[in-house]
Design a protein around this motif. Structure first.
Motif, PDB file in Angstrom:
ATOM      1  N   LYS A 128      50.200 -87.663 -43.427  1.00 56.22           N
ATOM      2  CA  LYS A 128      50.971 -87.645 -44.586  1.00 56.22           C
ATOM      3  C   LYS A 128      51.352 -86.133 -44.706  1.00 56.22           C
ATOM      4  CE  LYS A 128      49.888 -88.833 -48.736  1.00 56.22           C
ATOM      5  NZ  LYS A 128      50.592 -89.629 -49.520  1.00 56.22           N
ATOM      6  N   ARG A 153      49.244 -83.655 -45.828  1.00 63.79           N
ATOM      7  CA  ARG A 153      48.568 -83.552 -47.282  1.00 63.79           C
ATOM      8  C   ARG A 153      47.235 -82.686 -47.214  1.00 63.79           C
ATOM      9  NH1 ARG A 153      47.162 -88.246 -51.311  1.00 63.79           N
ATOM     10  NH2 ARG A 153      45.641 -87.575 -52.510  1.00 63.79           N
ATOM     11  N   SER A 158      48.835 -93.079 -51.319  1.00 65.95           N
ATOM     12  CA  SER A 158      50.252 -93.551 -51.305  1.00 65.95           C
ATOM     13  C   SER A 158      50.766 -93.226 -49.968  1.00 65.95           C
ATOM     14  CB  SER A 158      51.278 -93.070 -52.292  1.00 65.95           C
ATOM     15  OG  SER A 158      51.118 -91.574 -52.605  1.00 65.95           O
ATOM     16  N   ASN A 215      53.485 -92.082 -48.205  1.00 66.02           N
ATOM     17  CA  ASN A 215      54.442 -91.314 -48.279  1.00 66.02           C
ATOM     18  C   ASN A 215      54.375 -90.066 -47.697  1.00 66.02           C
ATOM     19  OD1 ASN A 215      53.365 -91.275 -51.083  1.00 66.02           O
ATOM     20  ND2 ASN A 215      54.263 -89.186 -50.714  1.00 66.02           N
ATOM     21  N   SER A 219      56.703 -91.605 -53.879  1.00 63.25           N
ATOM     22  CA  SER A 219      55.675 -92.930 -53.275  1.00 63.25           C
ATOM     23  C   SER A 219      56.549 -94.006 -52.927  1.00 63.25           C
ATOM     24  CB  SER A 219      54.723 -93.581 -54.264  1.00 63.25           C
ATOM     25  OG  SER A 219      53.788 -92.376 -54.668  1.00 63.25           O
ATOM     26  N   HIS A 270      55.614 -82.776 -56.607  1.00 62.94           N
ATOM     27  CA  HIS A 270      55.683 -84.395 -56.073  1.00 62.94           C
ATOM     28  C   HIS A 270      56.998 -84.884 -56.288  1.00 62.94           C
ATOM     29  CE1 HIS A 270      51.296 -85.559 -56.364  1.00 62.94           C
ATOM     30  NE2 HIS A 270      51.695 -86.475 -55.710  1.00 62.94           N
TER      31      HIS A 270
END
Ligand code: TXA
Ligand code: MG
Length: 364
Positions: free
Chosen positions: A63, A65, A150, A152, A158, A244
Motif C-alpha cells: 500500500k 503505508r 482498505s 488502495n 478506498s 486521504h
C-alpha cells in the motif's frame, strides 16, 4: 515494495453461490503468507494473516503505508475475539451483539497473540466482523484472523470495486477476489472501547445515535470535530491524521443553504471556464440538471452522487466518483456539502479530507 512484479491472479466470485474451491485457493495464499484483496460490505480490503509479522509488513509495503498506522483484524466468529483481545468490557459485548457482523470496528486491549507489526506498535487492536459472506468464508478458511486495511494505495480513495483494486495494486499482491460493488462504500465506523466513555474515532454507516441507543453516552473523538477549531488536536486513530482520498485536482466543498450553494458553484465554475479550465462538479440528483443548464457543455463534468433523501446512494458512489475525476482530467472540482441526516457525518468526514478542508461559504 516487492523487488519484482507479482502475477496478480483475479478470481471472480458469485456472492450468491460462493465457489468454495476458489475461496480455498485464496485461503491457501493467506495461510502461506501472501496477500489477497477481498470484498467486504464497506470497501475492499487487502488481506494477510493478522498473526504473522511478515504478512503485515507486506501489507504496508504493497500500500505504501506508514508502518505506524495500525491494521484492522477481521474475524468471523465470536470465540476468536477472546484470543486477540483481553479485558473486554461489557460495552464491547453489547456493541458486538447489536452490530456484528457488520460495518463496525472496536478498539480493544490486545493479547500477546497479535504482533505489534499488525497494530502499528500499539497495545490495542482494532477488530471487525464483516457481514459480507465472501469475507466471512475467506476469514474462516484462512485460519480465523485477517489483517486488512482498505485495498488502495495509501492516500487514494478506498476501493469500492475490484477494478479500483486492480488500478492500485495489480502486480503488488497475489490475488484479487472480485465479487462486484461494495454495498456501503465507506469504511467501517471505529469505536474505541478502551476509554471510560466509548469514543467514535471514525464515523461510518453505524452512526453516533445508533451507538448511543445501545451504549448510552458516546463521545466523538475531538480530532473529528471542526478542523479549524481543532488545529493541533491529534486524532486517536493514527490513520485519521494522514491526508486521504485526495483527487489529483484541487477540490473545494461549498457549504450553505441549497440555492446559495448551487449559485456559488455556478459562479465559481463559470469563472474557471472563462480561464480555459475544465471543471468537475459533485452534485446530487436534484441539482445536477441545474448546472447542466447554467454552464457551457464541454468544459464541465457534472456527476450526481445520488439522492439526498436516500443518503446510502451518496455514500456508495463518493469514492468511485472521486476516482473517476482522476481519469477525467479536470483542473478543479467543486462539491456540494452533503450534511444529510443519517450518513452526513461519515460522508462529510471523507469529503472534507479529500478537499484538504478547503471550504467555501455559499452565501458569500
Ligand atoms: O471498513 C473498513 O474498516 C475497511 C474494511 C477493509 O474492513 N478497512 C479499513 O482499514 O478501512 P484502514 O486500515 O484503511 O483503516 C483503519 C483505521 C486507520 O485509520 C487506523 O489508524 C485505525 O483504523 N486503527 C487501527 N487500529 C487502531 C488502534 N489500535 N487504535 C486506533 N486506531 C486504529
Ligand atoms: Mg484506508
Amino acid at each position: 515494495m516487492p523487488e519484482r512484479e507479482l502475477r496478480t491472479e483475479i478470481l471472480r466470485i458469485d456472492p450468491e453461490h460462493i465457489d468454495m474451491e476458489k475461496l480455498s485457493l485464496a485461503g491457501k495464499v493467506i495461510r502461506g503468507g501472501g496477500l489477497v484483496a477481498f470484498p467486504t460490505e464497506t470497501v475492499y480490503g487487502l488481506g494477510g494473516d493478522a498473526l504473522s509479522p511478515l504478512s503485515s509488513k507486506k501489507i504496508y509495503a504493497a500500500k505504501g503505508r506508514p508502518s505506524d498506522n495500525p491494521l484492522i483484524v477481521h474475524i468471523a466468529d465470536m470465540e476468536h475475539l477472546l484470543c486477540i483481545a483481553e479485558e473486554i468490557p461489557e460495552t464491547a459485548l453489547k456493541t458486538a451483539d447489536a452490530f456484528w457482523p457488520g460495518p463496525l470496528t472496536m478498539i480493544l486491549k490486545k493479547t500477546e497473540l497479535v504482533p505489534h507489526e499488525t497494530t502499528g506498535g500499539l497495545d490495542t487492536v482494532a477488530v471487525r466482523m464483516p457481514v459480507d459472506a465472501v469475507a466471512a468464508e475467506l476469514i474462516r478458511i484462512s485460519g480465523g484472523y485477517i489483517a486488512a486495511p482498505s485495498a488502495n494505495t495509501s492516500g487514494r480513495p478506498s476501493p469500492t470495486s475490484a477494478a479500483h483494486v486492480i488500478e492500485d495494486l495489480s502486480g503488488k499482491i497475489d490475488m484479487i477476489l472480485d465479487a462486484g460493488d461494495a454495498d456501503i462504500g465507506l469504511e467501517s465506523t471505529i469505536v474505541d472501547l478502551t476509554e471510560d466513555v466509548p469514543t467514535i474515532l471514525r464515523p461510518g454507516f453505524i452512526t453516533l445515535s445508533m451507538l448511543e441507543d445501545v451504549l448510552g453516552e458516546v463521545r466523538l473523538d475531538p480530532g473529528l470535530l471542526d478542523a479549524e477549531a481543532m488545529k493541533g488536536v491529534r486524532p486517536k486513530a493514527p490513520g485519521m491524521r494522514y491526508r486521504h482520498y485526495a483527487p489529483k485536482a484541487p477540490l473545494f466543498v461549498v457549504e450553505g443553504e441549497k440555492s446559495e450553494v448551487t449559485r456559488k458553484i455556478e459562479e465559481l465554475s463559470a469563472g474557471e471556464i472563462l480561464k480555459g479550465k475544465r471543471v468537475g462538479i459533485l452534485a446530487s440528483d436534484d441539482t445536477a440538471g441545474q448546472y447542466a443548464e447554467a454552464l457551457k457543455p464541454g468544459c464541465v463534468c457534472i456527476r450526481s452522487l445520488g439522492n439526498r433523501e436516500e443518503d446510502r446512494t451518496i455514500a456508495r458512489s463518493l469514492f468511485r466518483v472521486l476516482r473517476d475525476f482522476d481519469s477525467g482530467e479536470v483542473d478543479v472540482i467543486y462539491s456540494e456539502a452533503f450534511d444529510t441526516p443519517h450518513l452526513g457525518m461519515a460522508i462529510m468526514n471523507r469529503l472534507l479530507k479529500a478537499a484538504g478542508h478547503q471550504v467555501i461559504e455559499g452565501g458569500r
